[in-house]
Design a protein around this motif. Sequence first.
Motif, PDB file in Angstrom:
ATOM      1  N   ARG A 175      32.573  73.657 -53.473  1.00  0.00           N
ATOM      2  CA  ARG A 175      32.345  71.939 -53.019  1.00  0.00           C
ATOM      3  C   ARG A 175      32.896  71.124 -54.253  1.00  0.00           C
ATOM      4  O   ARG A 175      33.052  71.555 -55.324  1.00  0.00           O
ATOM      5  CB  ARG A 175      31.186  71.606 -53.814  1.00  0.00           C
TER       6      ARG A 175
ATOM      7  N   GLU B 246      28.124  76.609 -56.449  1.00  0.00           N
ATOM      8  CA  GLU B 246      26.851  76.353 -56.550  1.00  0.00           C
ATOM      9  C   GLU B 246      26.224  77.334 -56.213  1.00  0.00           C
ATOM     10  O   GLU B 246      26.537  78.173 -54.495  1.00  0.00           O
ATOM     11  CB  GLU B 246      27.032  74.524 -55.431  1.00  0.00           C
TER      12      GLU B 246
ATOM     13  N   ALA C  51      28.466  78.590 -52.765  1.00  0.00           N
ATOM     14  CA  ALA C  51      28.948  77.121 -51.489  1.00  0.00           C
ATOM     15  C   ALA C  51      29.742  76.763 -52.554  1.00  0.00           C
ATOM     16  O   ALA C  51      29.989  76.748 -54.313  1.00  0.00           O
ATOM     17  CB  ALA C  51      28.045  76.398 -51.003  1.00  0.00           C
TER      18      ALA C  51
ATOM     19  N   ASP D 295      33.158  68.008 -56.460  1.00  0.00           N
ATOM     20  CA  ASP D 295      32.386  67.109 -57.305  1.00  0.00           C
ATOM     21  C   ASP D 295      33.580  66.030 -57.150  1.00  0.00           C
ATOM     22  O   ASP D 295      34.375  65.628 -56.667  1.00  0.00           O
ATOM     23  CB  ASP D 295      32.074  67.265 -58.814  1.00  0.00           C
TER      24      ASP D 295
END
Length: 203
Positions: free
Chosen positions: A115, A125, A113, A117
Amino acid sequence: MAWSASTRYEVDPAPHGLALVHDLLNTIPAGRPRAADLLDDLGDAQTWVDQALGCWAEETAQVAAQVHLAESDLEELRGLRAELRRLVASRNGDAPQGVELDVAPAVHVAAAALRMDREGRVVLEPRGQGWRYVAALVLLEVFQAQRADTWRRLKMCRNTRCTTAFYDRSRNNSGVWHSTKICGNLENLRAHRARQRVRTAGS
């Protein structure tokens, strides 16, 4: 914490997260006498996964999920390992004993996935459970190594009685032995003796 598969063959782990891939390759039985296959039974495989994910988390300063393997995960992990070894061997055009280059590649699909940060960077991830999480993490590290052009430095020892995976740190990426002192000297000695036998037979 140490990379248990690679250190038992006295090879330095690949840098950063690629060490996870390197360690997976070295879960095979190799050396003389043969070391154990760390993916042969559930207990050994779980121990290796726990240690490898711990090392990966330390090396990358990231958090690894807890993975609980089932008996059915072992065949998938061994299949992923075999496919990675085939890919690494195919770069040299000659596979060590036990690695077939002309077989159809297995299809390993793993989920990840995107994402953002805290620093605003988009990161990938791994997703999944059991072997799927391990495979996702391994394939992500292969992907990143290919982008960084370090993937080509992960090799297998040319000694057919060894086939230990090693990370080639030579300037021109010309290494062929996991250890010049161990495998290199043995192979050079065998080649020398073979040449002497040919000369003796021809005289």
